[in-house]
Scaffold this active site. Structure first.
Site, PDB file in Angstrom:
ATOM      1  N   VAL A 171      26.417  45.058 -46.156  1.00  0.00           N
ATOM      2  CA  VAL A 171      26.261  45.594 -47.515  1.00  0.00           C
ATOM      3  C   VAL A 171      27.599  46.244 -47.852  1.00  0.00           C
ATOM      4  O   VAL A 171      27.932  47.306 -47.340  1.00  0.00           O
ATOM      5  CB  VAL A 171      25.105  46.604 -47.592  1.00  0.00           C
ATOM      6  CG1 VAL A 171      25.021  47.223 -48.972  1.00  0.00           C
ATOM      7  CG2 VAL A 171      23.779  45.930 -47.225  1.00  0.00           C
ATOM      8  N   PRO A 172      28.435  45.591 -48.675  1.00  0.00           N
ATOM      9  CA  PRO A 172      29.880  45.873 -48.714  1.00  0.00           C
ATOM     10  C   PRO A 172      30.298  47.118 -49.483  1.00  0.00           C
ATOM     11  O   PRO A 172      30.970  47.050 -50.519  1.00  0.00           O
ATOM     12  CB  PRO A 172      30.451  44.608 -49.349  1.00  0.00           C
ATOM     13  CG  PRO A 172      29.357  44.138 -50.273  1.00  0.00           C
ATOM     14  CD  PRO A 172      28.077  44.448 -49.538  1.00  0.00           C
ATOM     15  N   CYS A 173      29.962  48.279 -48.946  1.00  0.00           N
ATOM     16  CA  CYS A 173      30.409  49.526 -49.584  1.00  0.00           C
ATOM     17  C   CYS A 173      31.921  49.709 -49.491  1.00  0.00           C
ATOM     18  O   CYS A 173      32.497  50.516 -50.233  1.00  0.00           O
ATOM     19  CB  CYS A 173      29.693  50.726 -48.958  1.00  0.00           C
ATOM     20  SG  CYS A 173      29.876  50.869 -47.173  1.00  0.00           S
ATOM     21  N   HIS A 174      32.585  48.935 -48.617  1.00  0.00           N
ATOM     22  CA  HIS A 174      34.045  49.040 -48.508  1.00  0.00           C
ATOM     23  C   HIS A 174      34.744  48.533 -49.774  1.00  0.00           C
ATOM     24  O   HIS A 174      35.922  48.818 -49.986  1.00  0.00           O
ATOM     25  CB  HIS A 174      34.558  48.263 -47.286  1.00  0.00           C
ATOM     26  CG  HIS A 174      34.245  46.795 -47.318  1.00  0.00           C
ATOM     27  ND1 HIS A 174      33.037  46.276 -46.870  1.00  0.00           N
ATOM     28  CD2 HIS A 174      34.969  45.729 -47.749  1.00  0.00           C
ATOM     29  CE1 HIS A 174      33.044  44.962 -47.018  1.00  0.00           C
ATOM     30  NE2 HIS A 174      34.204  44.606 -47.546  1.00  0.00           N
ATOM     31  N   ARG A 175      34.032  47.819 -50.631  1.00  0.00           N
ATOM     32  CA  ARG A 175      34.629  47.294 -51.862  1.00  0.00           C
ATOM     33  C   ARG A 175      34.630  48.312 -53.000  1.00  0.00           C
ATOM     34  O   ARG A 175      35.110  48.003 -54.090  1.00  0.00           O
ATOM     35  CB  ARG A 175      33.888  46.032 -52.303  1.00  0.00           C
ATOM     36  CG  ARG A 175      34.020  44.873 -51.321  1.00  0.00           C
ATOM     37  CD  ARG A 175      33.224  43.665 -51.741  1.00  0.00           C
ATOM     38  NE  ARG A 175      33.159  42.690 -50.649  1.00  0.00           N
ATOM     39  CZ  ARG A 175      32.243  41.730 -50.545  1.00  0.00           C
ATOM     40  NH1 ARG A 175      31.318  41.601 -51.483  1.00  0.00           N
ATOM     41  NH2 ARG A 175      32.245  40.907 -49.508  1.00  0.00           N
TER      42      ARG A 175
END
Length: 208
Positions: free
Chosen positions: A173-177
């Protein structure tokens, strides 16, 4: 010759070590039997990655946790045990699918994950934000402000930051984006270096 002397001459037979493959097979059968008997709450494994070792944990409902080494795997498992159940087993085979997909992601062969997720560790607004994070395209970023608008609460910028920092399934779940409006990284559960590495990987893989 006394009985003591005789026993002293009897060397114990060496026990051959169990091959790792056999141990893995035994562990997999044990995990399957425990799951079939509804005796297993969580299975976990660790994998190597370009951003360090990762802990993967799954429940019967799906992948429930991805953790970075800086989070302390023992502490993560303790927290999972308190939240979900104490019957936890190191069972790598039960996490083959997420492990393969993460390998493909880090190799630049995968831009999205196709996994069943167990989202019970998040609720309310945090869960809402996390459910929308995969809408940020691979190789792109969005600001915390943009994410707040996306979920219908433009004033909740700080709450979006909290939702990202407590995301139990980073990378998948790409919270790094999600970054700050000025383009700076902002916080990340895996640390700044890991966040930058993930963004660099995606940017490079997304180039034509």
């Amino acid at each position: 010759m006394t009985e003591h002397d005789q026993s002293a001459r009897l060397d114990p037979l060496p026990v051959p070590p169990t091959p790792p493959a056999h141990l893995d097979a035994l562990r997999a059968r044990l995990a399957d039997a425990a799951a079939d008997a509804e005796l297993l709450d969580l299975a976990f494994r660790t994998i190597d990655s370009p951003v360090g070792d990762l802990l993967l944990a799954t429940s019967a409902q799906g992948l429930v946790r991805v953790a970075f080494a800086n989070e302390n795997f023992d502490a993560v498992l303790d927290t999972l045990g308190a939240a979900i159940g104490r019957r936890i087993l190191n069972a790598p085979a039960r996490l083959d699918a997420p492990a393969r997909q993460l390998d493909d992601y880090f190799a630049g062969r995968r831009t999205a994950f196709d996994l069943t997720l167990d989202l019970r560790l998040s609720a309310g607004f945090r869960r809402l934000v996390q459910q929308h994070l995969p809408e940020i395209p691979y190789g792109r970023t969005a600001s915390y402000k943009e994410m707040a608008a996306l979920v219908g609460n433009p004033g909740a910028v700080r709450a979006v930051g909290t939702a990202c920092s407590t995301n139990p399934l980073p990378i998948v779940v790409p919270c790094h984006r999600v970054v700050r409006s000025d383009g700076s990284l902002g916080g990340y559960i895996g640390g700044f270096a890991a966040k930058q590495a993930l963004l660099d990987l995606e940017h490079a893989a997304a180039q034509p």
